[in-house]
Every structure is written in structure tokens, then in C-alpha cells.
Design a protein around this motif. Structure first.
Motif, mmCIF file in Angstrom:
data_model
loop_
_atom_site.group_PDB
_atom_site.id
_atom_site.type_symbol
_atom_site.label_atom_id
_atom_site.label_comp_id
_atom_site.label_asym_id
_atom_site.label_seq_id
_atom_site.Cartn_x
_atom_site.Cartn_y
_atom_site.Cartn_z
ATOM 1 N N ALA A 95 0.839 -1.202 0.000
ATOM 2 C CA ALA A 95 0.000 0.000 0.000
ATOM 3 C C ALA A 95 0.874 1.253 0.000
ATOM 4 C CB ALA A 95 -0.912 -0.010 1.221
ATOM 5 N N LEU A 96 1.986 1.218 0.765
ATOM 6 C CA LEU A 96 2.921 2.348 0.781
ATOM 7 C C LEU A 96 3.741 2.396 -0.501
ATOM 8 C CD1 LEU A 96 4.265 2.003 4.448
ATOM 9 C CD2 LEU A 96 2.738 3.779 3.576
ATOM 10 N N ALA A 97 4.227 1.245 -0.945
ATOM 11 C CA ALA A 97 5.115 1.190 -2.104
ATOM 12 C C ALA A 97 4.406 1.629 -3.379
ATOM 13 C CB ALA A 97 5.654 -0.234 -2.265
ATOM 14 N N SER A 98 3.115 1.381 -3.480
ATOM 15 C CA SER A 98 2.389 1.727 -4.707
ATOM 16 C C SER A 98 2.337 3.235 -4.932
ATOM 17 C CB SER A 98 0.975 1.145 -4.659
ATOM 18 O OG SER A 98 0.267 1.719 -3.587
ATOM 19 N N ARG A 99 2.606 4.001 -3.848
ATOM 20 C CA ARG A 99 2.599 5.474 -3.980
ATOM 21 C C ARG A 99 4.002 6.036 -4.221
ATOM 22 N NH1 ARG A 99 -1.203 4.863 0.433
ATOM 23 N NH2 ARG A 99 0.271 5.590 2.001
ATOM 24 N N GLU A 100 5.013 5.161 -4.305
ATOM 25 C CA GLU A 100 6.395 5.592 -4.524
ATOM 26 C C GLU A 100 6.866 5.070 -5.893
ATOM 27 O OE1 GLU A 100 9.097 7.449 -3.245
ATOM 28 O OE2 GLU A 100 9.764 6.681 -5.181
ATOM 29 N N PRO A 101 7.096 5.988 -6.839
ATOM 30 C CA PRO A 101 7.472 5.546 -8.201
ATOM 31 C C PRO A 101 8.665 4.588 -8.229
ATOM 32 C CG PRO A 101 7.031 7.902 -8.170
ATOM 33 C CD PRO A 101 6.972 7.452 -6.734
ATOM 34 N N LYS A 102 9.585 4.743 -7.290
ATOM 35 C CA LYS A 102 10.775 3.888 -7.273
ATOM 36 C C LYS A 102 10.476 2.476 -6.755
ATOM 37 C CE LYS A 102 14.234 6.668 -8.499
ATOM 38 N NZ LYS A 102 15.327 6.288 -9.403
ATOM 39 N N ALA A 104 6.976 1.167 -7.112
ATOM 40 C CA ALA A 104 5.669 0.715 -7.604
ATOM 41 C C ALA A 104 5.776 -0.629 -8.334
ATOM 42 C CB ALA A 104 5.069 1.774 -8.511
ATOM 43 N N TYR A 105 6.918 -0.878 -8.960
ATOM 44 C CA TYR A 105 7.065 -2.119 -9.741
ATOM 45 C C TYR A 105 6.961 -3.375 -8.884
ATOM 46 C CZ TYR A 105 11.743 -3.225 -7.991
ATOM 47 O OH TYR A 105 12.800 -3.588 -7.188
ATOM 48 N N ILE A 106 7.293 -3.236 -7.597
ATOM 49 C CA ILE A 106 7.367 -4.452 -6.776
ATOM 50 C C ILE A 106 5.998 -5.073 -6.552
ATOM 51 C CG2 ILE A 106 9.412 -3.602 -5.574
ATOM 52 C CD1 ILE A 106 7.686 -3.294 -3.096
ATOM 53 N N VAL A 107 4.951 -4.249 -6.600
ATOM 54 C CA VAL A 107 3.606 -4.786 -6.397
ATOM 55 C C VAL A 107 3.237 -5.683 -7.575
ATOM 56 C CG1 VAL A 107 1.210 -4.199 -5.960
ATOM 57 C CG2 VAL A 107 3.024 -2.711 -5.097
ATOM 58 N N LYS A 108 3.484 -5.174 -8.790
ATOM 59 C CA LYS A 108 3.180 -5.960 -10.003
ATOM 60 C C LYS A 108 3.970 -7.259 -10.015
ATOM 61 C CE LYS A 108 2.586 -1.974 -13.010
ATOM 62 N NZ LYS A 108 3.351 -1.184 -13.960
ATOM 63 N N GLN A 109 5.217 -7.192 -9.555
ATOM 64 C CA GLN A 109 6.096 -8.359 -9.661
ATOM 65 C C GLN A 109 6.087 -9.223 -8.398
ATOM 66 O OE1 GLN A 109 10.031 -7.242 -11.001
ATOM 67 N NE2 GLN A 109 9.233 -5.881 -12.573
ATOM 68 N N ALA A 110 5.237 -8.861 -7.445
ATOM 69 C CA ALA A 110 5.121 -9.640 -6.202
ATOM 70 C C ALA A 110 6.468 -9.776 -5.498
ATOM 71 C CB ALA A 110 4.526 -11.018 -6.473
ATOM 72 N N ARG A 111 7.220 -8.672 -5.490
ATOM 73 C CA ARG A 111 8.496 -8.683 -4.763
ATOM 74 C C ARG A 111 8.239 -8.482 -3.276
ATOM 75 N NH1 ARG A 111 13.502 -8.057 -7.573
ATOM 76 N NH2 ARG A 111 13.084 -8.073 -9.799
ATOM 77 N N GLY A 112 9.229 -8.784 -2.464
ATOM 78 C CA GLY A 112 9.107 -8.570 -1.021
ATOM 79 C C GLY A 112 9.677 -9.739 -0.234
ATOM 80 N N ARG A 113 9.396 -10.944 -0.706
ATOM 81 C CA ARG A 113 9.949 -12.117 -0.026
ATOM 82 C C ARG A 113 11.440 -12.212 -0.322
ATOM 83 N NH1 ARG A 113 4.792 -13.440 -1.757
ATOM 84 N NH2 ARG A 113 3.473 -14.526 -0.238
ATOM 85 N N ILE A 114 12.203 -12.657 0.670
ATOM 86 C CA ILE A 114 13.647 -12.815 0.512
ATOM 87 C C ILE A 114 13.989 -14.276 0.815
ATOM 88 C CG2 ILE A 114 15.912 -12.087 1.349
ATOM 89 C CD1 ILE A 114 14.661 -9.393 2.061
ATOM 90 N N ALA A 283 12.242 -1.209 1.646
ATOM 91 C CA ALA A 283 12.274 -0.078 0.713
ATOM 92 C C ALA A 283 13.671 0.065 0.121
ATOM 93 C CB ALA A 283 11.851 1.204 1.425
ATOM 94 N N TYR A 284 14.685 -0.049 0.981
ATOM 95 C CA TYR A 284 16.073 0.020 0.503
ATOM 96 C C TYR A 284 16.374 -1.148 -0.443
ATOM 97 C CZ TYR A 284 20.976 -1.269 0.586
ATOM 98 O OH TYR A 284 22.219 -1.681 0.206
ATOM 99 N N TRP A 285 15.966 -2.341 -0.032
ATOM 100 C CA TRP A 285 16.337 -3.562 -0.766
ATOM 101 C C TRP A 285 15.807 -3.548 -2.194
ATOM 102 C CZ3 TRP A 285 19.982 -6.511 1.058
ATOM 103 C CH2 TRP A 285 20.216 -7.743 0.469
ATOM 104 N N PHE A 286 14.594 -3.036 -2.354
ATOM 105 C CA PHE A 286 13.959 -3.123 -3.663
ATOM 106 C C PHE A 286 13.923 -1.791 -4.400
ATOM 107 C CE2 PHE A 286 12.266 -6.850 -1.418
ATOM 108 C CZ PHE A 286 12.626 -7.834 -2.334
ATOM 109 N N TRP A 287 14.596 -0.783 -3.868
ATOM 110 C CA TRP A 287 14.618 0.536 -4.513
ATOM 111 C C TRP A 287 15.158 0.427 -5.946
ATOM 112 C CZ3 TRP A 287 12.307 4.528 -2.220
ATOM 113 C CH2 TRP A 287 12.484 5.805 -2.765
ATOM 114 N N ASP A 288 14.551 1.157 -6.857
ATOM 115 C CA ASP A 288 14.971 1.150 -8.280
ATOM 116 C C ASP A 288 16.088 2.180 -8.453
ATOM 117 O OD1 ASP A 288 15.096 0.715 -10.978
ATOM 118 O OD2 ASP A 288 13.317 1.894 -11.451
ATOM 119 N N TRP A 289 17.325 1.766 -8.200
ATOM 120 C CA TRP A 289 18.448 2.702 -8.087
ATOM 121 C C TRP A 289 18.860 3.318 -9.410
ATOM 122 C CZ3 TRP A 289 19.313 3.916 -3.270
ATOM 123 C CH2 TRP A 289 19.090 2.977 -2.265
#
Length: 293
Positions: A95-102, A104-114, A283-289
DNA sequence: GGTAGACCTGGACGC
DNA sequence: GCGTCCAGGTCTACC
């Protein structure tokens, strides 16, 4: 035996497998681009089995080519649920990530699990072997540990499981230093293995601990060889994201993201992700650098 | 609490 | 091929 393990959706096996470098470390082995992998595991019954994982519509498909007791199957399912975070819920972070352009991609790609190892002992040991060395050195040290100490897979003795704490503790410091070539880390690894195999340190209890994160972190920092960076990484594996694993890489990417590549220190990295609170690690781990473009 | 130096290895580089 | 330098976190001693 082949069974399907359901995951809390959204779920993507490739996203878990590519979440960090663990898939490149023995006894993991990637089996292609779709997230399929195998893992050689030593069960508590003493059996060594090869677990093969493939994507499935509702989660993952597991195949094991071995005769298993119901207790073996239950153990494997429990381990895979942990390793792949099958029951993890990221809806608040999404919900937070979808509002951050850097992000937003993780929601579509189901990122988050490590991707995790089946035991926290394996994750702690591997994390110690990531410190103060290049990634190639980490891979070499882990492979040497598995090759020298791991129990062989009966159908393919060249493949071995990750050694148990007792197996690691069976070597002396000199052998760990000079045969496995762990260098100055040898006494740290030996002490860890002795504490865990002797029952003085229950690392598995960390997985279900309800201690506040700062107390859990203090316990991790008490392990020789685990400093601030390693502790933050391990907390991430435990599903606690409120500390940042600040290493030379983090300083480099944050410098290029917000400071035009100028020299910065750890405090600037911390400040950059402070607004993310309990999710700052993810947020750091998946940031679109910018640095990676 | 902050800092300097040591720890160990592999890779890059110069000769 | 050899020697030197450097990067990579953590620990310990010291201030």
C-alpha cells in the motif's frame, strides 16, 4: 513424491529466488530462468534428500525423489514455507510502495519475499561469510564447507547438504582456517557451531521470537562475527525490516541516488530511508536505483 | 561513544 | 610470474 504448496498471493517464485544471492550458494542450485531450483537438505531423521521446486499456479510445486515418512514430508513442508515465505503478507508495505514511483514495480512483480535457508544457523553462518570479502569469496567458502562437511545425497554423492552445527563443530579452528580457508572468520564460525550444537544458542527460536526488533538485534550482535551490517541482513531474513544493512554498496547507491556521487557516510543512508519506518529495509532492498540504470 | 589498526583473501595492476 | 595495493565488515584496544 510430488505435491503443490499454496502461497499467500500475490506470489512469484522467480521473485523470491532472485531476491538476493543465496540461490548462488550451495546447496542451492538454480534450474533455469523461471525460478525453478533444487536444494539438498539434511532432514532431522538423518535422510539427505533433493528438493526440486517449480512454479505452480497457486504457489510452488515440490518433487522429492525419495521414500519419505509422513514426519519427513511435514518437516519439508515446514521448511519450504519458511524458505519461500509462502505465508508472508506484504499488503501493508504494498500500500505504501504503490505510492512511490521507485517501488511501484514491486507490487506488479510480487516482490518482497527474501529467499531463506531452512535453518537460521545456515543463514547466520552464510551471512558471516559475506562480510569483508567479495561475493566470489563467499561462494568459495560456502562451497568448501558443503563439500568437506555436508552429508552426501545417496543418489548423487557429489551433491551434499549444508553441514549441521555438529558437523561444522567437528572440525578444529586450524582446519576451518586452512582447509576450508575461512581465514580470520574460522574462530567465529567454530564458536557459532559449538554454541548451537551444544544447545547454548537456540537460533531457530529467533524465527518465532516476539521480542522487539532492537532486542533481537542485540542478541544477533552478541554473536562473534555479526556486526551492524550482518545483523540488519539477518533481521530482514527474520521479517524485521526496521534496520538497514549499510555496507559499501549501500553507501555507493545512495550517494548516486541523492548526492550526485559525492562521498557520504552511513548516516546519510539511514536518513534517506528513515521515513519508511518499519519497512525501511524492504524499501532500501527493492529501490529502483539510478546507479543501476 | 568514537576511532585506528588488524584480520584474510582474491583480484587488479604494474613491472 | 611476481610483488604490491586495495576492497570488503568486524573486532579489539585505546582515547
Amino acid at each position: 513424491m510430488q505435491i503443490e504448496l499454496p502461497a499467500r498471493l500475490p506470489f512469484s517464485l522467480p521473485a523470491v529466488v532472485r531476491s538476493h544471492g543465496w540461490i548462488q550458494l550451495a546447496p542451492f542450485e538454480s534450474l533455469g530462468d523461471l525460478g525453478a531450483f533444487r536444494y539438498v537438505d539434511l532432514l532431522s531423521s538423518g535422510k539427505v534428500v533433493e528438493l526440486r521446486l517449480n512454479p505452480a499456479p497457486s504457489g510452488v510445486s515440490l518433487s522429492v525423489d525419495a521414500d519419505l515418512l509422513p514426519s519427513d514430508t511435514e518437516e519439508i513442508q515446514g521448511k519450504l514455507t519458511w524458505m519461500l515465505g509462502l505465508d508472508q503478507d506484504f499488503s501493508d508495505f504494498y500500500a505504501l510502495a504503490s505510492r512511490e514511483p521507485k517501488l511501484a514495480y514491486i507490487v506488479k512483480q510480487a516482490r518482497g519475499r527474501i529467499l531463506r535457508s531452512p535453518t537460521f544457523f545456515e543463514d547466520v553462518l552464510k551471512t558471516i561469510l559475506t562480510t569483508n570479502t567479495a561475493w566470489g569469496g563467499t561462494k568459495r567458502m560456502v562451497s568448501a564447507l558443503v563439500d568437506h562437511l555436508g552429508s552426501p545425497l545417496p543418489s548423487d554423492p557429489g551433491c551434499r547438504a549444508f553441514p549441521s552445527p555438529a558437523q561444522v563443530a567437528s572440525l578444529d579452528e586450524d582446519a576451518l582456517r586452512n582447509t576450508i580457508r575461512l581465514g580470520y572468520r574460522a574462530p567465529y564460525v567454530l564458536e557459532l557451531a559449538r554454541l548451537v550444537s551444544g544447545g547454548a544458542l537456540d537460533l531457530e527460536a529467533f524465527k518465532t521470537s516476539d521480542l522487539p526488533t532492537h532486542e533481537l538485534r542485540a542478541q544477533l550482535l552478541a554473536i562473534k562475527g555479526v556486526g551492524g551490517y550482518a545483523a540488519a541482513n539477518l533481521l530482514m531474513l527474520l521479517g524485521r525490516y526496521d534496520y538497514l544493512p549499510v555496507d559499501s554498496w549501500a553507501i555507493k547507491v545512495v550517494s548516486h541516488e541523492w548526492y550526485e556521487g559525492q562521498p557520504i557516510g552511513p548516516s546519510q543512508v539511514e536518513a534517506a530511508f528513515e521515513p519508511w519506518g518499519e519497512w525501511k529495509g524492504l524499501a532500501y532492498w527493492f529501490w529502483d536505483w539510478v546507479y543501476l540504470k
